[in-house]
Design a protein around this motif. Sequence first.
Motif, mmCIF file in Angstrom:
data_model
loop_
_atom_site.group_PDB
_atom_site.id
_atom_site.type_symbol
_atom_site.label_atom_id
_atom_site.label_comp_id
_atom_site.label_asym_id
_atom_site.label_seq_id
_atom_site.Cartn_x
_atom_site.Cartn_y
_atom_site.Cartn_z
ATOM 1 N N MET A 78 0.843 -1.199 0.000
ATOM 2 C CA MET A 78 0.000 0.000 0.000
ATOM 3 C C MET A 78 0.875 1.245 0.000
ATOM 4 O O MET A 78 0.670 2.188 0.785
ATOM 5 N N THR A 79 1.842 1.240 -0.892
ATOM 6 C CA THR A 79 2.825 2.316 -0.943
ATOM 7 C C THR A 79 2.952 2.835 -2.372
ATOM 8 O O THR A 79 2.953 2.053 -3.321
ATOM 9 N N VAL A 80 3.085 4.145 -2.485
ATOM 10 C CA VAL A 80 3.340 4.777 -3.772
ATOM 11 C C VAL A 80 4.665 5.519 -3.686
ATOM 12 O O VAL A 80 5.015 6.055 -2.627
ATOM 13 N N TYR A 81 5.390 5.498 -4.779
ATOM 14 C CA TYR A 81 6.709 6.109 -4.831
ATOM 15 C C TYR A 81 6.740 7.174 -5.927
ATOM 16 O O TYR A 81 5.994 7.118 -6.899
ATOM 17 N N LEU A 82 7.645 8.125 -5.749
ATOM 18 C CA LEU A 82 7.900 9.111 -6.789
ATOM 19 C C LEU A 82 9.406 9.290 -6.893
ATOM 20 O O LEU A 82 10.042 9.783 -5.962
ATOM 21 N N GLN A 83 9.962 8.854 -7.995
ATOM 22 C CA GLN A 83 11.376 9.048 -8.255
ATOM 23 C C GLN A 83 11.537 10.306 -9.083
ATOM 24 O O GLN A 83 10.972 10.414 -10.169
ATOM 25 N N MET A 84 12.305 11.244 -8.558
ATOM 26 C CA MET A 84 12.470 12.541 -9.219
ATOM 27 C C MET A 84 13.927 12.698 -9.635
ATOM 28 O O MET A 84 14.821 12.705 -8.788
ATOM 29 N N ASN A 85 14.154 12.783 -10.928
ATOM 30 C CA ASN A 85 15.488 12.966 -11.479
ATOM 31 C C ASN A 85 15.618 14.332 -12.132
ATOM 32 O O ASN A 85 14.618 14.979 -12.452
ATOM 33 N N SER A 86 16.838 14.745 -12.334
ATOM 34 C CA SER A 86 17.117 16.028 -12.997
ATOM 35 C C SER A 86 16.276 17.150 -12.388
ATOM 36 O O SER A 86 15.616 17.917 -13.106
ATOM 37 N N LEU A 87 16.322 17.243 -11.086
ATOM 38 C CA LEU A 87 15.493 18.226 -10.399
ATOM 39 C C LEU A 87 15.892 19.653 -10.741
ATOM 40 O O LEU A 87 17.078 19.947 -10.980
ATOM 41 N N LYS A 88 14.880 20.511 -10.762
ATOM 42 C CA LYS A 88 15.063 21.922 -11.077
ATOM 43 C C LYS A 88 14.584 22.763 -9.891
ATOM 44 O O LYS A 88 13.732 22.314 -9.119
ATOM 45 N N PRO A 89 15.093 23.976 -9.762
ATOM 46 C CA PRO A 89 14.608 24.840 -8.665
ATOM 47 C C PRO A 89 13.093 25.002 -8.677
ATOM 48 O O PRO A 89 12.471 25.099 -7.604
ATOM 49 N N GLU A 90 12.497 25.019 -9.852
ATOM 50 C CA GLU A 90 11.038 25.173 -9.925
ATOM 51 C C GLU A 90 10.265 23.942 -9.449
ATOM 52 O O GLU A 90 9.040 23.983 -9.345
ATOM 53 N N ASP A 91 10.964 22.869 -9.157
ATOM 54 C CA ASP A 91 10.324 21.695 -8.561
ATOM 55 C C ASP A 91 10.177 21.846 -7.047
ATOM 56 O O ASP A 91 9.528 21.013 -6.406
ATOM 57 N N SER A 92 10.772 22.881 -6.482
ATOM 58 C CA SER A 92 10.685 23.106 -5.041
ATOM 59 C C SER A 92 9.235 23.336 -4.632
ATOM 60 O O SER A 92 8.539 24.181 -5.206
ATOM 61 N N ALA A 93 8.783 22.581 -3.646
ATOM 62 C CA ALA A 93 7.395 22.665 -3.200
ATOM 63 C C ALA A 93 7.198 21.687 -2.046
ATOM 64 O O ALA A 93 8.082 20.872 -1.754
ATOM 65 N N VAL A 94 6.030 21.774 -1.438
ATOM 66 C CA VAL A 94 5.598 20.717 -0.534
ATOM 67 C C VAL A 94 4.876 19.678 -1.382
ATOM 68 O O VAL A 94 3.957 20.018 -2.128
ATOM 69 N N TYR A 95 5.318 18.453 -1.284
ATOM 70 C CA TYR A 95 4.735 17.365 -2.053
ATOM 71 C C TYR A 95 3.763 16.580 -1.170
ATOM 72 O O TYR A 95 4.109 16.156 -0.066
ATOM 73 N N TYR A 96 2.557 16.394 -1.699
ATOM 74 C CA TYR A 96 1.505 15.708 -0.963
ATOM 75 C C TYR A 96 1.136 14.402 -1.656
ATOM 76 O O TYR A 96 0.953 14.361 -2.877
ATOM 77 N N CYS A 97 0.988 13.368 -0.861
ATOM 78 C CA CYS A 97 0.497 12.088 -1.341
ATOM 79 C C CYS A 97 -1.031 12.093 -1.273
ATOM 80 O O CYS A 97 -1.616 12.639 -0.328
#
Length: 122
Positions: A76-95
Amino acid sequence: QVQLVESGGGLVQAGESLGLSCKASGNIRNINTMGWYRQAPGKGRELVATSPSGGSTRYADSVKGRFTISRDDARMTVYLQMNSLKPEDSAVYYCNADVSLYGWFKPSNPYWGQGTQVTVSS
């Protein structure tokens, strides 16, 4: 009834990678869709990626080719792999999880995690 616990946020430099995970627990009979959303300061919450049960994943245009969503229904788990991150990806991430519950007639019930901060420095 349902808890979503996120982990994996943090501070990275542009171009680096980061992985998030979100584990659901509680009175869950079936998980329909699991996904990730994000909210940057001064902006609304936006979809990042979703993974419906038995369906095709969906990504925001801004993350296509860089982020990958996956799920493990047994855990019962979801994953998010984030590559090549950019400054505009900065945020609070909600599941987010849409679930059906034991003993509850509604087939669709949405729940949110508490959020995890992702900060990408330039």
